[in-house]
Design an enzyme around this catalytic site. Structure first.
Site, PDB file in Angstrom:
ATOM      1  N   THR A 408      31.124  20.316  -7.098  1.00 13.44           N
ATOM      2  CA  THR A 408      30.777  19.384  -6.032  1.00 13.44           C
ATOM      3  C   THR A 408      29.388  18.764  -6.221  1.00 13.44           C
ATOM      4  O   THR A 408      28.576  19.258  -6.995  1.00 13.44           O
ATOM      5  CB  THR A 408      30.844  20.087  -4.660  1.00 13.44           C
ATOM      6  N   THR A 426      33.592  15.907  -4.001  1.00 12.67           N
ATOM      7  CA  THR A 426      33.967  16.974  -4.925  1.00 12.67           C
ATOM      8  C   THR A 426      35.307  16.690  -5.576  1.00 12.67           C
ATOM      9  O   THR A 426      36.095  15.901  -5.057  1.00 12.67           O
ATOM     10  CB  THR A 426      34.055  18.313  -4.148  1.00 12.67           C
ATOM     11  N   GLU A 428      36.537  19.779  -6.469  1.00 11.44           N
ATOM     12  CA  GLU A 428      36.686  21.234  -6.304  1.00 11.44           C
ATOM     13  C   GLU A 428      36.029  21.972  -7.451  1.00 11.44           C
ATOM     14  O   GLU A 428      34.813  21.997  -7.501  1.00 11.44           O
ATOM     15  CB  GLU A 428      38.152  21.649  -6.119  1.00 11.44           C
ATOM     16  N   GLU A 447      41.812  20.432  -5.507  1.00 11.76           N
ATOM     17  CA  GLU A 447      41.356  20.797  -4.153  1.00 11.76           C
ATOM     18  C   GLU A 447      42.345  21.690  -3.412  1.00 11.76           C
ATOM     19  O   GLU A 447      41.961  22.462  -2.532  1.00 11.76           O
ATOM     20  CB  GLU A 447      41.106  19.526  -3.341  1.00 11.76           C
ATOM     21  N   ASP A 450      41.897  25.267  -2.524  1.00  5.75           N
ATOM     22  CA  ASP A 450      41.071  25.703  -1.391  1.00  5.75           C
ATOM     23  C   ASP A 450      41.925  26.265  -0.254  1.00  5.75           C
ATOM     24  O   ASP A 450      41.388  26.858   0.689  1.00  5.75           O
ATOM     25  CB  ASP A 450      40.206  24.550  -0.848  1.00  5.75           C
ATOM     26  N   SER A 474      37.644  23.161   3.944  1.00  2.00           N
ATOM     27  CA  SER A 474      36.484  22.982   3.073  1.00  2.00           C
ATOM     28  C   SER A 474      35.293  23.727   3.653  1.00  2.00           C
ATOM     29  O   SER A 474      35.286  24.131   4.820  1.00  2.00           O
ATOM     30  CB  SER A 474      36.149  21.493   2.977  1.00  2.00           C
ATOM     31  N   SER A 475      34.269  23.873   2.806  1.00  3.19           N
ATOM     32  CA  SER A 475      32.984  24.402   3.284  1.00  3.19           C
ATOM     33  C   SER A 475      31.897  23.333   3.253  1.00  3.19           C
ATOM     34  O   SER A 475      30.736  23.629   3.539  1.00  3.19           O
ATOM     35  CB  SER A 475      32.539  25.558   2.387  1.00  3.19           C
ATOM     36  N   GLY A 495      28.564  23.896  -3.848  1.00  4.57           N
ATOM     37  CA  GLY A 495      28.517  25.342  -4.020  1.00  4.57           C
ATOM     38  C   GLY A 495      29.647  26.100  -3.361  1.00  4.57           C
ATOM     39  O   GLY A 495      29.484  27.280  -3.029  1.00  4.57           O
ATOM     40  N   GLY A 496      30.797  25.435  -3.135  1.00  2.00           N
ATOM     41  CA  GLY A 496      31.926  26.137  -2.522  1.00  2.00           C
ATOM     42  C   GLY A 496      31.504  26.707  -1.179  1.00  2.00           C
ATOM     43  O   GLY A 496      30.769  26.074  -0.411  1.00  2.00           O
TER      44      GLY A 496
HETATM   45  N1  GLU Z   1      36.185  22.692  -2.766  1.00  2.00           N
HETATM   46  C1  GLU Z   1      35.027  23.193  -2.112  1.00  2.00           C
HETATM   47  C2  GLU Z   1      35.018  22.835  -0.653  1.00  2.00           C
HETATM   48  O1  GLU Z   1      35.571  21.888  -0.271  1.00  2.00           O
HETATM   49  C3  GLU Z   1      33.791  22.667  -2.728  1.00  2.00           C
HETATM   50  C4  GLU Z   1      33.705  23.091  -4.139  1.00  2.00           C
HETATM   51  C5  GLU Z   1      32.328  23.405  -4.555  1.00  2.00           C
HETATM   52  O2  GLU Z   1      31.361  22.946  -3.990  1.00  2.00           O
HETATM   53  O3  GLU Z   1      32.226  24.140  -5.506  1.00  2.00           O
HETATM   54  O4  GLU Z   1      34.452  23.509   0.123  1.00  2.00           O
END
Ligand code: GLU
Length: 597
Positions: A408, A426, A428, A447, A450, A474-475, A495-496
């Site tokens: 991302t 992102t 993902e 994605e 997720d 998502s985060s 950063g997920g």
């Molecule tokens: N797919 C993640 C999300 O939507 C983001 C991926 C990432 O930042 O590594 O939360």
């Protein structure tokens, strides 16, 4: 397939000419450092070229939305493993004239045929391994990024989308310098990329990651951007580019003799033209909560970012952090994020009813959760989620931790009129599902991984199981903070799932712990996502580990870095402090239109 890679010694100069030459008379911009202070507009991204493109748009009279879209399109070229039109994201916009914060949900959606068992192997009834699901057609959702750019520029921008794609097309045509971060991202994904001729042709020239200092060109992507600029986004959602996306998902362009072996079968997906044709961005109301007299706006579902950041802040607000020791402040930070993650995992998904979301970010709920924090002893992780129907400190049956990937990109833009964009996008994982759409030059997302592949909440329902047309949770946490109704701070990060804690930590560092914004950005990070072990950067572990361990916190293995944030602070009389990472992910790039001397 047209692409080429050549060593170039004057790459940076060439790039500057592409993006800045017409405005070089006003060569004030300093887009190469992590911090820039000044006036008149600012751009912060992870990449100097994208920041330069955004600043150029501002300099020519474009607004923050125009600059954000042009910079994001450029990141699609220079940060192709984290961003691009094969993916999705969340766009948060402060409109200075209307004094409103609005959002665009450009999250990818699952195909109409997706079911709860899409990620279960029919052969053995078990969930696929993550990499097996990732590098497949099953993981690719309908991309929302292009629709986001179109919606943002139509609603709030001053330039047609086509004009905003052209600087990025030039960068793709002329090439950009490969840096160590880029090379490493390819090296980390070499096995995945090697499975697809369309990907290895661009990113594994001669079978190896491109050399640092070489120039990477992507003329297919330049042509794709120009085609969209000429004919509109219909060529993507209802036309030939869409047809190529669908073909790639349904018949992955597998190299029959890959240079690196792959452990899994590469499964097709069932994304169809009708899925693309029906795709629409959404405009959810932002999450909104108070924090120490400030108002925090974030992204609502399908992102869990807004609710999770707000809930944790509300819990933290029960303590005056400026009056406690650093260890005690960090203890509260870690406990509040663990509690907030427990609730997120239990309650937040694409279809969470609004009253539940409202409750999660209410002060009453924060009191119910904060009462569990013991100043002398860390809670045993994972902590149970709260019982949404109960009052008082009653926890519900236990729910486990849920993790996400680490890719991302994020950007922050402000213009001279006071408009602000905070945008996280992102594909993902770094490199998405590893498939470049043949002839089109962009990677597809993964994605849909997720979603939780199976339920994570015991006998309670899991809000993030896959479903038809559903968007995975998502985060991403693009956040805009207002003070007395005017922008004070905008921040976001990749950063997920660690995005939530990185944004939270930057806010706490800045608002509560007496740091300047650049200090808040640079400070070592730690992430407690309701797992037994805290994930921390080595510097955090070293500095604060002993004090926190004495309270019963445990650390998991350290991670080299968490996040790659960007942010802007708005100071008095129109002043701007634009910041990016000084070190993480190779360092970011912040610039202002008129630097303070
Ligand atoms: N797919 C993640 C999300 O939507 C983001 C991926 C990432 O930042 O590594 O939360």
């Amino acid at each position: 397939m047209r692409f080429s890679l050549a060593l170039a010694t004057t790459v940076t100069l060439a790039m500057t000419a592409v993006t800045l030459a017409p405005a070089s008379a006003n060569a004030h911009a300093t887009p190469n450092g992590p911090t820039a202070v000044g006036f008149g507009g600012a751009v912060s991204t992870v990449d100097a070229t994208a920041t330069a493109v955004g600043l150029d748009v501002l300099r020519r009279g474009g607004n923050a939305v125009d600059a954000a879209v042009a910079a994001a399109a450029t990141l699609g070229v220079t940060e192709p493993f984290s961003a691009g039109i094969g993916g999705g994201g969340f766009f948060v916009y402060y409109d200075a004239k209307r004094h409103t914060v609005s959002t665009i949900d450009g999250r990818e959606s699952g195909p109409a045929t997706m079911t709860e068992t899409t990620f279960i192997d029919p052969a053995d009834g078990l969930p696929y391994d993550f990499q097996e699901a990732r590098v497949s057609g099953l993981s690719a959702g309908t991309p929302g990024t292009l629709a986001t750019w179109e919606a943002a520029s139509r609603k709030w921008g001053t330039r047609p989308l086509g004009a905003l794609l052209l600087p990025a097309a030039k960068v793709a045509d002329r090439g950009f310098p490969v840096d160590a971060t880029f090379r490493q991202q390819v090296a980390d994904n070499a096995a995945q990329f090697a499975q697809f001729g369309s990907t290895s042709e661009i990113y594994l020239p001669g079978g190896a990651p491109p050399a640092v200092g070489s120039t990477l060109r992507n003329p297919d992507l330049a042509d794709t951007y120009r085609l969209i600029a000429r004919r509109g986004t219909g060529v993507f959602y209802r036309g030939p580019i869409g047809a190529d996306i669908v073909r790639t998902v349904q018949h992955p362009p597998v190299d029959p003799t890959p240079s690196v072996p792959w452990a899994y079968p590469i499964r097709p997906g069932d994304l169809r033209m009708s899925d693309l044709a029906h795709y629409q961005v959404r405009y959810p109301a932002p999450t909104r909560s108070g924090y120490r007299g400030l108002t925090v706006y974030g992204m609502s579902t399908p992102s869990s970012g807004g609710t999770a950041v707000s809930e944790a802040l509300n819990i933290l607000e029960k303590t005056d952090l400026s009056k406690v020791t650093m260890t005690q402040a960090l203890h509260r930070y870690l406990e509040s994020s663990a509690l907030s993650f427990a609730d997120r995992n239990r309650y937040v998904g694409a279809y969470t009813p609004q009253p539940v979301l409202d409750k999660l970010i209410s002060d009453g709920w924060a009191s119910q959760r904060a009462c569990q924090i013991n100043p002398d002893r860390a809670l045993t992780k994972p902590v149970p989620p709260g019982d949404i129907n109960a009052t008082g400190c009653t926890p519900a049956p236990v729910g486990g931790p849920v993790e996400q990937g680490q890719s991302t990109t994020n950007l922050t833009v402000a213009d001279r009129w006071g408009n602000v964009v905070e945008y996280t996008l992102t594909i993902e994982q770094t490199g998405g599902n590893a498939m470049v759409v043949p002839g089109r030059g962009f990677l597809l997302n993964n994605e849909l991984t997720d979603f939780n592949f199976t339920g994570t909440q015991g006998s309670a329902p899991d809000p993030n199981l896959p479903g038809p047309n559903k968007r995975p949770r998502s985060s991403m946490s693009p956040t805009i903070v207002l003070k007395d109704g005017k922008p004070f701070l905008a921040a976001g990060s990749p950063g997920g799932a660690t995005i939530i804690t990185t944004v939270l930590q930057i806010l706490v560092n800045r608002i509560d712990l007496g740091m300047t914004l650049p200090e808040a950005m640079a400070a070592p990070r730690a992430s407690q996502r309701n797992s037994p072990g805290i994930q921390a950067e080595p510097a955090f572990h070293q500095q604060y580990g002993p004090g926190l361990e004495a309270l019963g916190h445990t650390f998991g293995p350290d991670v080299a870095e968490l996040g790659a944030a960007t942010a802007i602070e708005f100071t008095r009389h129109g002043g701007l402090i634009a910041t990016a990472e000084p070190v993480r992910r190779g360092g970011g790039s912040a610039g202002v239109l008129w630097p303070r001397r």
